[in-house]
Design a protein around this motif. Structure first.
Motif, PDB file in Angstrom:
ATOM      1  N   ARG A  17      -3.634  10.434  -3.302  1.00 41.82           N
ATOM      2  CA  ARG A  17      -4.367  11.408  -2.493  1.00 41.82           C
ATOM      3  C   ARG A  17      -4.914  12.557  -3.326  1.00 41.82           C
ATOM      4  O   ARG A  17      -5.817  13.259  -2.887  1.00 41.82           O
ATOM      5  CB  ARG A  17      -3.466  11.950  -1.394  1.00 41.82           C
ATOM      6  N   GLN A  18      -4.372  12.784  -4.509  1.00 42.15           N
ATOM      7  CA  GLN A  18      -4.811  13.897  -5.350  1.00 42.15           C
ATOM      8  C   GLN A  18      -5.576  13.364  -6.553  1.00 42.15           C
ATOM      9  O   GLN A  18      -5.298  12.285  -7.041  1.00 42.15           O
ATOM     10  CB  GLN A  18      -3.607  14.699  -5.838  1.00 42.15           C
ATOM     11  N   GLY A  19      -6.515  14.132  -7.056  1.00 42.57           N
ATOM     12  CA  GLY A  19      -7.245  13.752  -8.259  1.00 42.57           C
ATOM     13  C   GLY A  19      -8.318  12.709  -7.989  1.00 42.57           C
ATOM     14  O   GLY A  19      -8.731  12.485  -6.860  1.00 42.57           O
ATOM     15  N   SER A  20      -8.767  12.076  -9.055  1.00 46.05           N
ATOM     16  CA  SER A  20      -9.805  11.060  -8.968  1.00 46.05           C
ATOM     17  C   SER A  20      -9.239   9.811  -8.297  1.00 46.05           C
ATOM     18  O   SER A  20      -8.326   9.178  -8.807  1.00 46.05           O
ATOM     19  CB  SER A  20     -10.304  10.709 -10.368  1.00 46.05           C
ATOM     20  N   LYS A  21      -9.799   9.477  -7.162  1.00 42.87           N
ATOM     21  CA  LYS A  21      -9.251   8.376  -6.361  1.00 42.87           C
ATOM     22  C   LYS A  21      -9.344   7.033  -7.089  1.00 42.87           C
ATOM     23  O   LYS A  21      -8.383   6.261  -7.113  1.00 42.87           O
ATOM     24  CB  LYS A  21      -9.984   8.272  -5.020  1.00 42.87           C
ATOM     25  N   ALA A  22     -10.488   6.757  -7.691  1.00 41.47           N
ATOM     26  CA  ALA A  22     -10.664   5.464  -8.359  1.00 41.47           C
ATOM     27  C   ALA A  22      -9.694   5.330  -9.530  1.00 41.47           C
ATOM     28  O   ALA A  22      -9.062   4.278  -9.716  1.00 41.47           O
ATOM     29  CB  ALA A  22     -12.105   5.313  -8.834  1.00 41.47           C
ATOM     30  N   HIS A  23      -9.549   6.378 -10.315  1.00 45.56           N
ATOM     31  CA  HIS A  23      -8.639   6.341 -11.460  1.00 45.56           C
ATOM     32  C   HIS A  23      -7.192   6.184 -11.007  1.00 45.56           C
ATOM     33  O   HIS A  23      -6.430   5.397 -11.596  1.00 45.56           O
ATOM     34  CB  HIS A  23      -8.787   7.614 -12.287  1.00 45.56           C
ATOM     35  N   ARG A  24      -6.813   6.902  -9.990  1.00 42.00           N
ATOM     36  CA  ARG A  24      -5.433   6.810  -9.500  1.00 42.00           C
ATOM     37  C   ARG A  24      -5.136   5.414  -8.954  1.00 42.00           C
ATOM     38  O   ARG A  24      -4.047   4.893  -9.144  1.00 42.00           O
ATOM     39  CB  ARG A  24      -5.178   7.860  -8.412  1.00 42.00           C
ATOM     40  N   ARG A  25      -6.101   4.808  -8.286  1.00 41.67           N
ATOM     41  CA  ARG A  25      -5.895   3.439  -7.784  1.00 41.67           C
ATOM     42  C   ARG A  25      -5.722   2.457  -8.937  1.00 41.67           C
ATOM     43  O   ARG A  25      -4.900   1.533  -8.858  1.00 41.67           O
ATOM     44  CB  ARG A  25      -7.047   3.039  -6.885  1.00 41.67           C
ATOM     45  N   LEU A  26      -6.510   2.641 -10.003  1.00 38.36           N
ATOM     46  CA  LEU A  26      -6.348   1.788 -11.183  1.00 38.36           C
ATOM     47  C   LEU A  26      -4.962   1.967 -11.794  1.00 38.36           C
ATOM     48  O   LEU A  26      -4.315   0.992 -12.185  1.00 38.36           O
ATOM     49  CB  LEU A  26      -7.407   2.124 -12.232  1.00 38.36           C
ATOM     50  N   GLN A  27      -4.495   3.211 -11.873  1.00 38.05           N
ATOM     51  CA  GLN A  27      -3.173   3.476 -12.426  1.00 38.05           C
ATOM     52  C   GLN A  27      -2.082   2.828 -11.581  1.00 38.05           C
ATOM     53  O   GLN A  27      -1.131   2.260 -12.110  1.00 38.05           O
ATOM     54  CB  GLN A  27      -2.918   4.982 -12.540  1.00 38.05           C
ATOM     55  N   VAL A  28      -2.210   2.905 -10.268  1.00 40.15           N
ATOM     56  CA  VAL A  28      -1.223   2.270  -9.378  1.00 40.15           C
ATOM     57  C   VAL A  28      -1.252   0.760  -9.580  1.00 40.15           C
ATOM     58  O   VAL A  28      -0.198   0.107  -9.606  1.00 40.15           O
ATOM     59  CB  VAL A  28      -1.477   2.655  -7.908  1.00 40.15           C
ATOM     60  N   GLY A  29      -2.422   0.187  -9.760  1.00 38.42           N
ATOM     61  CA  GLY A  29      -2.522  -1.246 -10.043  1.00 38.42           C
ATOM     62  C   GLY A  29      -1.805  -1.615 -11.326  1.00 38.42           C
ATOM     63  O   GLY A  29      -1.123  -2.645 -11.397  1.00 38.42           O
ATOM     64  N   ARG A  30      -1.948  -0.772 -12.344  1.00 39.88           N
ATOM     65  CA  ARG A  30      -1.244  -1.023 -13.609  1.00 39.88           C
ATOM     66  C   ARG A  30       0.264  -0.902 -13.427  1.00 39.88           C
ATOM     67  O   ARG A  30       1.029  -1.686 -13.995  1.00 39.88           O
ATOM     68  CB  ARG A  30      -1.729  -0.050 -14.675  1.00 39.88           C
ATOM     69  N   MET A  31       0.693   0.077 -12.638  1.00 42.65           N
ATOM     70  CA  MET A  31       2.128   0.225 -12.370  1.00 42.65           C
ATOM     71  C   MET A  31       2.677  -1.025 -11.685  1.00 42.65           C
ATOM     72  O   MET A  31       3.761  -1.505 -12.035  1.00 42.65           O
ATOM     73  CB  MET A  31       2.371   1.442 -11.469  1.00 42.65           C
ATOM     74  N   ILE A  32       1.931  -1.528 -10.722  1.00 43.24           N
ATOM     75  CA  ILE A  32       2.378  -2.723  -9.989  1.00 43.24           C
ATOM     76  C   ILE A  32       2.438  -3.928 -10.927  1.00 43.24           C
ATOM     77  O   ILE A  32       3.395  -4.710 -10.875  1.00 43.24           O
ATOM     78  CB  ILE A  32       1.473  -2.972  -8.772  1.00 43.24           C
ATOM     79  N   LYS A  33       1.449  -4.090 -11.817  1.00 39.97           N
ATOM     80  CA  LYS A  33       1.488  -5.206 -12.774  1.00 39.97           C
ATOM     81  C   LYS A  33       2.694  -5.085 -13.702  1.00 39.97           C
ATOM     82  O   LYS A  33       3.341  -6.087 -14.027  1.00 39.97           O
ATOM     83  CB  LYS A  33       0.197  -5.246 -13.584  1.00 39.97           C
ATOM     84  N   PHE A  34       3.003  -3.866 -14.134  1.00 40.23           N
ATOM     85  CA  PHE A  34       4.169  -3.640 -14.990  1.00 40.23           C
ATOM     86  C   PHE A  34       5.456  -4.010 -14.262  1.00 40.23           C
ATOM     87  O   PHE A  34       6.311  -4.703 -14.799  1.00 40.23           O
ATOM     88  CB  PHE A  34       4.192  -2.171 -15.447  1.00 40.23           C
ATOM     89  N   VAL A  35       5.578  -3.568 -13.020  1.00 41.52           N
ATOM     90  CA  VAL A  35       6.785  -3.843 -12.236  1.00 41.52           C
ATOM     91  C   VAL A  35       6.904  -5.338 -11.940  1.00 41.52           C
ATOM     92  O   VAL A  35       8.005  -5.898 -11.997  1.00 41.52           O
ATOM     93  CB  VAL A  35       6.762  -3.002 -10.939  1.00 41.52           C
TER      94      VAL A  35
END
Length: 106
Positions: A17-35
């Motif tokens: 919800r905070q910051g650049s939405k597209a970038h944060r979604r990409l980061q969450v995708g990377r977190m999910i791939k790591f997990v």
């Protein structure tokens, strides 16, 4: 959907919800791939069970990542580290760690 992915999505709700939405979604995708990678190796029941050993195993398996991509994954892992209140920073991939050592030398 796994337990760790659900935990990431729950924690990421406020994060996206905070910051650049597209970038944060990409980061969450990377977190999910790591997990998801960690869940293939072991069956941790909580994000707090993720440690340096898991991060190092991730880097060893993904040695072929471009330095920029590896750095982006490292930043995503740093967010997980922050969410779980772990001290310090997670281990860096070799490409990033070597470049920092060169800059430190006179």
């Amino acid at each position: 959907m796994s337990i760790l992915v659900k935990q990431i999505q729950a924690l990421a709700h406020h994060y996206v919800r905070q910051g650049s939405k597209a970038h944060r979604r990409l980061q969450v995708g990377r977190m999910i791939k790591f997990v998801e990678f960690i869940e293939q190796i072991e069956r941790p029941h909580n994000l707090h069970e993720i440690g340096k050993r898991h991060v190092i195993a991730f880097w060893k398996t993904h040695r072929d990542l471009a330095p920029k991509t590896a750095h982006a994954y490292w930043l995503a892992i740093c967010v997980i580290w922050e969410w779980t209140d772990k001290p310090g920073q997670p281990p860096k991939p070799l490409g990033i760690a070597k470049s920092e050592h060169k800059e430190d030398q006179p």
